[in-house]
Write an enzyme that holds these catalytic residues in place. Structure first.
Site, mmCIF file in Angstrom:
data_model
loop_
_atom_site.group_PDB
_atom_site.id
_atom_site.type_symbol
_atom_site.label_atom_id
_atom_site.label_comp_id
_atom_site.label_asym_id
_atom_site.label_seq_id
_atom_site.Cartn_x
_atom_site.Cartn_y
_atom_site.Cartn_z
ATOM 1 N N HIS A 25 1.455 -9.787 13.070
ATOM 2 C CA HIS A 25 2.516 -10.761 12.750
ATOM 3 C C HIS A 25 3.909 -10.269 13.136
ATOM 4 O O HIS A 25 4.893 -10.838 12.688
ATOM 5 C CB HIS A 25 2.511 -11.059 11.248
ATOM 6 C CG HIS A 25 1.511 -12.081 10.828
ATOM 7 N ND1 HIS A 25 0.265 -12.187 11.397
ATOM 8 C CD2 HIS A 25 1.566 -13.059 9.889
ATOM 9 C CE1 HIS A 25 -0.395 -13.174 10.810
ATOM 10 N NE2 HIS A 25 0.367 -13.724 9.898
ATOM 11 N N GLU A 41 2.868 -26.358 11.097
ATOM 12 C CA GLU A 41 2.183 -26.098 9.841
ATOM 13 C C GLU A 41 3.187 -25.997 8.692
ATOM 14 O O GLU A 41 4.172 -25.252 8.796
ATOM 15 C CB GLU A 41 1.361 -24.809 9.979
ATOM 16 C CG GLU A 41 0.169 -25.028 10.909
ATOM 17 C CD GLU A 41 -0.304 -23.790 11.644
ATOM 18 O OE1 GLU A 41 0.296 -22.709 11.462
ATOM 19 O OE2 GLU A 41 -1.252 -23.904 12.431
ATOM 20 N N GLU A 99 -3.816 -24.953 16.412
ATOM 21 C CA GLU A 99 -2.631 -24.706 17.248
ATOM 22 C C GLU A 99 -2.824 -25.147 18.683
ATOM 23 O O GLU A 99 -1.912 -25.702 19.304
ATOM 24 C CB GLU A 99 -2.250 -23.232 17.221
ATOM 25 C CG GLU A 99 -1.691 -22.745 15.883
ATOM 26 C CD GLU A 99 -2.764 -22.434 14.867
ATOM 27 O OE1 GLU A 99 -3.970 -22.432 15.218
ATOM 28 O OE2 GLU A 99 -2.405 -22.192 13.689
HETATM 29 C C1 LIG Z 1 -4.315 -18.953 13.650
HETATM 30 C C2 LIG Z 1 -3.327 -18.903 12.517
HETATM 31 N N1 LIG Z 1 -2.564 -19.986 12.244
HETATM 32 C C3 LIG Z 1 -1.653 -19.943 11.247
HETATM 33 C C4 LIG Z 1 -1.479 -18.815 10.484
HETATM 34 C C5 LIG Z 1 -0.471 -18.761 9.331
HETATM 35 N N2 LIG Z 1 -1.248 -18.887 8.060
HETATM 36 C C6 LIG Z 1 -1.646 -17.801 7.370
HETATM 37 S S1 LIG Z 1 -2.640 -18.222 6.054
HETATM 38 C C7 LIG Z 1 -2.536 -19.850 6.419
HETATM 39 C C8 LIG Z 1 -3.287 -20.858 5.588
HETATM 40 C C9 LIG Z 1 -4.754 -20.582 5.593
HETATM 41 O O1 LIG Z 1 -5.417 -21.530 4.809
HETATM 42 P P1 LIG Z 1 -6.949 -21.326 4.457
HETATM 43 O O2 LIG Z 1 -7.713 -21.046 5.716
HETATM 44 O O3 LIG Z 1 -7.382 -22.499 3.647
HETATM 45 O O4 LIG Z 1 -7.009 -19.990 3.598
HETATM 46 P P2 LIG Z 1 -6.279 -19.795 2.174
HETATM 47 O O5 LIG Z 1 -4.896 -19.285 2.455
HETATM 48 O O6 LIG Z 1 -6.273 -21.107 1.457
HETATM 49 O O7 LIG Z 1 -7.109 -18.753 1.462
HETATM 50 C C10 LIG Z 1 -1.722 -20.082 7.539
HETATM 51 C C11 LIG Z 1 -1.409 -21.405 8.104
HETATM 52 C C12 LIG Z 1 -2.283 -17.693 10.814
HETATM 53 N N3 LIG Z 1 -2.149 -16.539 10.123
HETATM 54 N N4 LIG Z 1 -3.199 -17.766 11.808
#
Ligand SMILES: Cc1ncc(C[n+]2csc(CCOP(=O)(O)OP(=O)(O)O)c2C)c(N)n1
Ligand SMILES: Cc1ncc(C[n+]2csc(CCOP(=O)(O)OP(=O)(O)O)c2C)c(N)n1
Ligand SMILES: [Mg+2]
Ligand SMILES: [Mg+2]
Lengths: 322, 323, 322, 323
Positions: free
Chosen positions: C128, C29, C58
């Site tokens: 985390h 990612e 994932e």
């Molecule tokens: C299962 C998971 N994968 C990756 C992450 C790391 N991560 C945190 S926020 C995020 C992006 C999320 O995007 P979105 O769902 O569009 O929400 P936004 O941040 O745009 O509000 C990622 C990849 C995580 N916290 N949980």
């Protein structure tokens, strides 16, 4: 004194708790017909609302149970195979287990995860033969592995009434054990049980291996006096009970169907040597490191800890200290 | 169907907006450790959806979760104290930005794992209805979450068992730096259709439009309907996370950001009030937040000796880590 | 002798392997912009085909890597947070790890799972901040936790070239360590490293804790002569190297950022007491059982093993044997 | 587009049918330990799909996987030896029924985890194409698998990256004892549509119809198309798993079973041959299987000392478990 099988003891525990507490409900795959032969008859008695068949969506129904628990119910999930715990590891460890602390004590998550037939079912091969209880002891989720019908009943009942998540492993190797049971009562968590007293060496055996340990102890009776300690709960672990035993015998051998590295045997040995001085180096009989069970029955057996290995370990331990 | 109440709706979006701006300041000032995912620009969604809910309803949020908690009516003092890690915080300082929760008002919590809240809220709603409550639930998530299998499984469970959960997808165009087009085959609404879940698209920058769509859905759910999905088109005005204020990540064109910020939910809703009303709300919100900052910073930090309090609800005490 | 940060060492290792072997590719990612600040610049240099941004799927992209590896490529997956390993536990443990045996040696699965910033990043709270390396040592997936920039480079390179799955934990607490590095070379798996020689006690420190252990050793220099042993690879573990050290010092303390029960510290202590007679009971300084890191910084620190605890453990160990 | 070849197609379904019937006998006889998930009744799907593939293509199967391996052309001797846990087996006796694999012909293996193969095959196809092969892939799975998040994530990846994978859903109406209607909200085809994956429904009991649908899809994929889905309607003639032969699970009405068994893919395809051709194939198949049984039962069992051979491809040797 009714004769009860381990499998039926689990059924009885589920039935008694479903009857006792309306907050309890059961969910899982094919639980209504009872494909595992554990939930047999429960749907008929308690209805499809409280004995719920799920689609093959383990992650969702595991978190569904977390949500239901947050709202005050007491879900029991039956998993058909031990490795399904890998698939929902995130949902149990990162969510159900962590909610109470992360919310600052605003909630509890009383979910029971029941795995009937954990470990090797001969011929189910690599992806269906794991015994991953040590993983849950490591992350700190309450973990029980009953060896007898009475303990299967008593620990499952206690697990369902417990206010935190509990994983209950019912080893395939114990499912058909039968026992004369006078009374079915709850068994406290974190309390071990000495199945056989002895003076020379304490053998800690987990789950179905308790029965193998008792057989070996009998075989060796005229040479070595073996005490057989069954922790019953792996996390929290009854270190006081075990320390008392090892303080008497001075020797320790652990018989554990999990993988070797970072397994319960390592935890047990470390917890003991932190407290008790031994007459001989401790030994462990486990699955090998990184074990994957091969299909061919002879290989499947070869990867599991066996009676011969335990016998050897006991003899060596006696020799080391003489 | 809830009544339109422009002032109340404006108060909510304004509160979230200013709360987030204050929180960002506190991050830069070091009083909030670990940073936050600012909800700036998306205020209209939480405000509009929560305006459609009743007292018995429950919701679960995301890593970008402050807005959901505040819109549901959590105490700004205790919310800010939580972000500052104080004992007076909603979670007694144990959760922080990504786990802020207030179960007393049905906020099961923000959630640091993308896609995780859908199944949890489904179970909670099903359980409360079994207990006789007329509860509906809301699961907020971002556009990135519709690619998580665990959320899609939750869609299936909710639809199959007709659990009234409103799935609210806050489509701000990006998952961190990943644009929706690069991540979502098909469409977000199509993900709902796959499970026979009705889906509507709404302008997330118009709080009133969100409220109307949400209360229509909630009405249908209370009348016995199953889950529904709302895709709220929105734009994130600030960084994905405040760490971006230090490290520039190059993924949104400046003019795109300018265009995105032009449609401001706070301004849009504010224009529905007369100047005096708006000025009154603004002053009230500033006073509330001045008090919240004072409250948070004056509150005690937890005692390290209590680090594991709350670890086990059963009262089980964990073995310490020391030698 | 260039001064290199741990983070840049990881970047260099990825770049060198991408350049050396066309079968290597990176996915994860936000790896193209380099949100982790580890993959910075790689997309520009090697193209979006070999440095692939993934959707938040994932489980699928982890098994996608397994499939690509079965077809002869060498994928490297970057995970943004340690608990994502919980989410893909099934895909790594039940699939990638098991394919070679289950197919009877028909294939290999050379995938590298890189977690930059494992353990606590202050303020990232409960979901985390895990440091779950012991889980992988238990299931038998090769697990490395480099402590220094040179080892970060050398072990990541070796991991990518290794024919089985490897999990590489890059502790948050080590990411900004800088070092003078004369030459960047591969580091063999399963070989520990003694950072500081001593006569009285062997401290085994894992990952970023190596630096804390060295600091404590310096502080205590005039009272106790502390040897600091860095295993570097947790599975397979360099028990021969450690046994040699403990045979000299006679005392053992393990300093481990994982949870206590069934953790690496337990495995290390058990492996040693199976082989070496100690002058004092071994000790471990770890996270508590079932640790969930609370958000408030003071609590977050309190749950992690600290220098004071190590100092105390060393003093007690010396006292026990005097 | 592959040519129709009724004899070849009949030979395949007949081989699978008789192989499975022999295997069930060996289960009852104790020569196959642990039981099997018989493919009886579903032969037309594996046969029809594999008839549409070329030498460079790859596939991954399921727990009910014998048919896929045989249809792809694996040696029946070594396949049966594998089920009997012999060193001459495809997997040297290490995999058994649920893991039978033959990578030399692109069979990445049966898989004991429902929904797992989709993402694996997607990665394998993507990798082979990067290496210059004109590979397409097939991922077989049952109706129960469309509720697994991991499979839905794989749909997304394959569609997003336009990886030519043919997703073949063998809809036999049940996941063990769970009927499709009780498990699948929406429809199976709808799950594909959610990711813009074209889906067709085909009569899985007609091997030729399956072949036609599959080779049309394969043709489009070779011409540069993305993934497609085929839902093959079929019926499981026997138990979910042979353990059901001992324990009666009550979930399919007798008359439903009778109706289901009436549409027999082996009979349907057999009727497309003249009697002499059919008799010749039948005799040939019996001879093949007689030989396979002899081969399997005459083959050596592995030496327990080799239990962990193959554990690590790198040659790493695992520490033994003994004391
Ligand atoms: C299962 C998971 N994968 C990756 C992450 C790391 N991560 C945190 S926020 C995020 C992006 C999320 O995007 P979105 O769902 O569009 O929400 P936004 O941040 O745009 O509000 C990622 C990849 C995580 N916290 N949980
Ligand atoms: C992820 C997962 N969940 C549950 C199981 C146990 N299990 C094995 S086969 C099966 C039913 C599968 O149904 P379906 O996908 O329709 O395939 P069929 O058996 O009908 O061919 C189940 C629940 C499993 N092996 N893997
Ligand atoms: Mg987004
Ligand atoms: Mg089926």
């Amino acid at each position: 004194m009714p004769r009860l099988s381990y499998r039926r003891a689990l059924t009885r525990a589920l039935a008694d708790e479903l009857a006792r507490d309306d907050a309890v409900f059961l969910l899982g795959e094919d639980v209504q017909v009872g494909a595992s032969m554990v939930t047999t008859g429960l749907a008929k008695r308690f209805g499809a609302e409280r004995v719920r068949d799920t689609p093959l969506s383990e992650q969702a129904f595991t978190s569904f149970a977390t949500g239901a628990a947050l709202a005050g119910l007491r879900p029991v999930i039956e998993f058909q195979i031990p490795s399904l715990l890998f698939l929902v590891f995130e949902q149990i460890v990162n969510h159900a287990h962590k909610f109470p602390l992360m919310t600052g004590g605003q909630c509890s998550v009383p979910v029971t995860y029941l795995v009937p037939g954990s470990g090797s079912r001969t011929g189910w091969a690599g992806q269906h033969s794991d015994h991953p209880y040590s993983l849950f002891a490591h992350v700190g989720v309450v973990t029980v592995v009953p060896a007898t019908p009475a303990d299967a009943y008593g620990l499952l009942v206690t697990a369902i009434r417990h206010d935190d998540p509990v994983v209950v492993f019912a080893p395939a190797g114990a499912m058909d054990v039968r026992d004369d049971i006078d009374d079915l009562v709850p068994v406290p968590l974190g309390r071990g049980r000495i199945h056989r007293f002895g003076d020379d060496v304490t053998v800690v055996a987990i789950g179905h291996l308790v029965h193998d340990a008792l057989a070996v102890a009998e075989e060796l009776a005229d040479q070595v006096s073996v005490e057989v300690f069954d922790p019953r709960t792996l996390y929290p672990f009854d270190i006081d009970g075990l320390s008392e035993s090892v303080a008497r015998t001075g020797r320790l051998v652990v018989f554990d169907d999990g993988n070797r590295s970072c397994g319960m045997a390592a935890e047990i040995i470390t917890s003991v040597v932190e407290r008790v001085r031994l007459l001989a180096p401790p030994r462990r009989v486990t699955r090998p490191d990184g074990a994957v069970l091969p299909f061919a029955p002879a290989l499947d057996r070869a990867v599991q800890p066996g009676r011969d290995q335990l016998t050897t370990a006991i003899h060596l331990t006696m020799k080391d200290s003489s | 169907m809830t009544e339109a109440d422009p002032v109340r709706l404006y108060r909510t979006v304004r509160l979230i907006r200013r709360f987030e701006e204050r929180a960002v300041e506190l991050v830069h000032g070091g009083q909030i450790v670990g940073g936050i995912h600012p909800y700036l620009g998306q205020e209209g969604i939480a405000a509009g959806v929560c305006a459609a809910l009743g007292a018995d309803d429950v919701l679960a949020g995301t890593h970008r979760g402050h807005g959901h908690v505040l819109a549901r009516g959590a105490d700004p003092n205790r919310m800010l104290a939580e972000l500052c890690g104080r004992t007076t915080g909603l979670n007694a300082g144990r959760g922080g930005s990504m786990h802020a929760a207030d179960l007393s008002i049905g906020v099961l919590g923000a959630n640091a794992i993308v896609g995780a809240s859908g199944a949890i809220i489904t179970g909670a709603v099903w359980a409360r209805r079994r207990q006789g409550h007329d509860t509906v639930g809301v699961s907020f998530f971002g556009d990135g979450a519709v690619n998580e299998g665990m959320l899609l499984e939750a869609f299936n469970l909710a639809a199959l068992w007709r659990v009234p959960v409103l799935f609210v997808c806050e489509n701000n165009g990006y998952a961190t730096t990943m644009p929706v087009a690069g991540a979502v085959a098909g469409s977000i609404a199509g993900r709902a259709a796959a499970f026979d879940i009705p889906a509507v698209e709404v302008d997330g920058q118009d709080p009133e439009a969100v409220r109307v769509a949400a209360s229509a859905a909630v009405g249908r759910m209370r009348a016995g309907g199953g889950p529904e999905l709302i895709e709220a088109r929105t734009y994130r005005f600030d960084a994905h996370h405040t760490f971006e204020h230090a490290v520039r990540l190059d993924y949104r064109a400046p003019d795109e950001v300018t265009r995105g910020r032009a449609r401001d939910p706070v301004r849009i809703q504010g224009e529905r009030l007369c100047d005096t009303d708006r000025a009154a709300v603004d002053a009230e919100v500033e006073a509330t937040l001045d008090a919240a900052v004072r409250f948070a910073l004056a509150s005690p930090e937890p005692d390290p000796a209590d680090a594991l309090t709350y670890l086990y609800a059963s009262g089980l005490t964990a073995r310490a880590g020391g030698g």
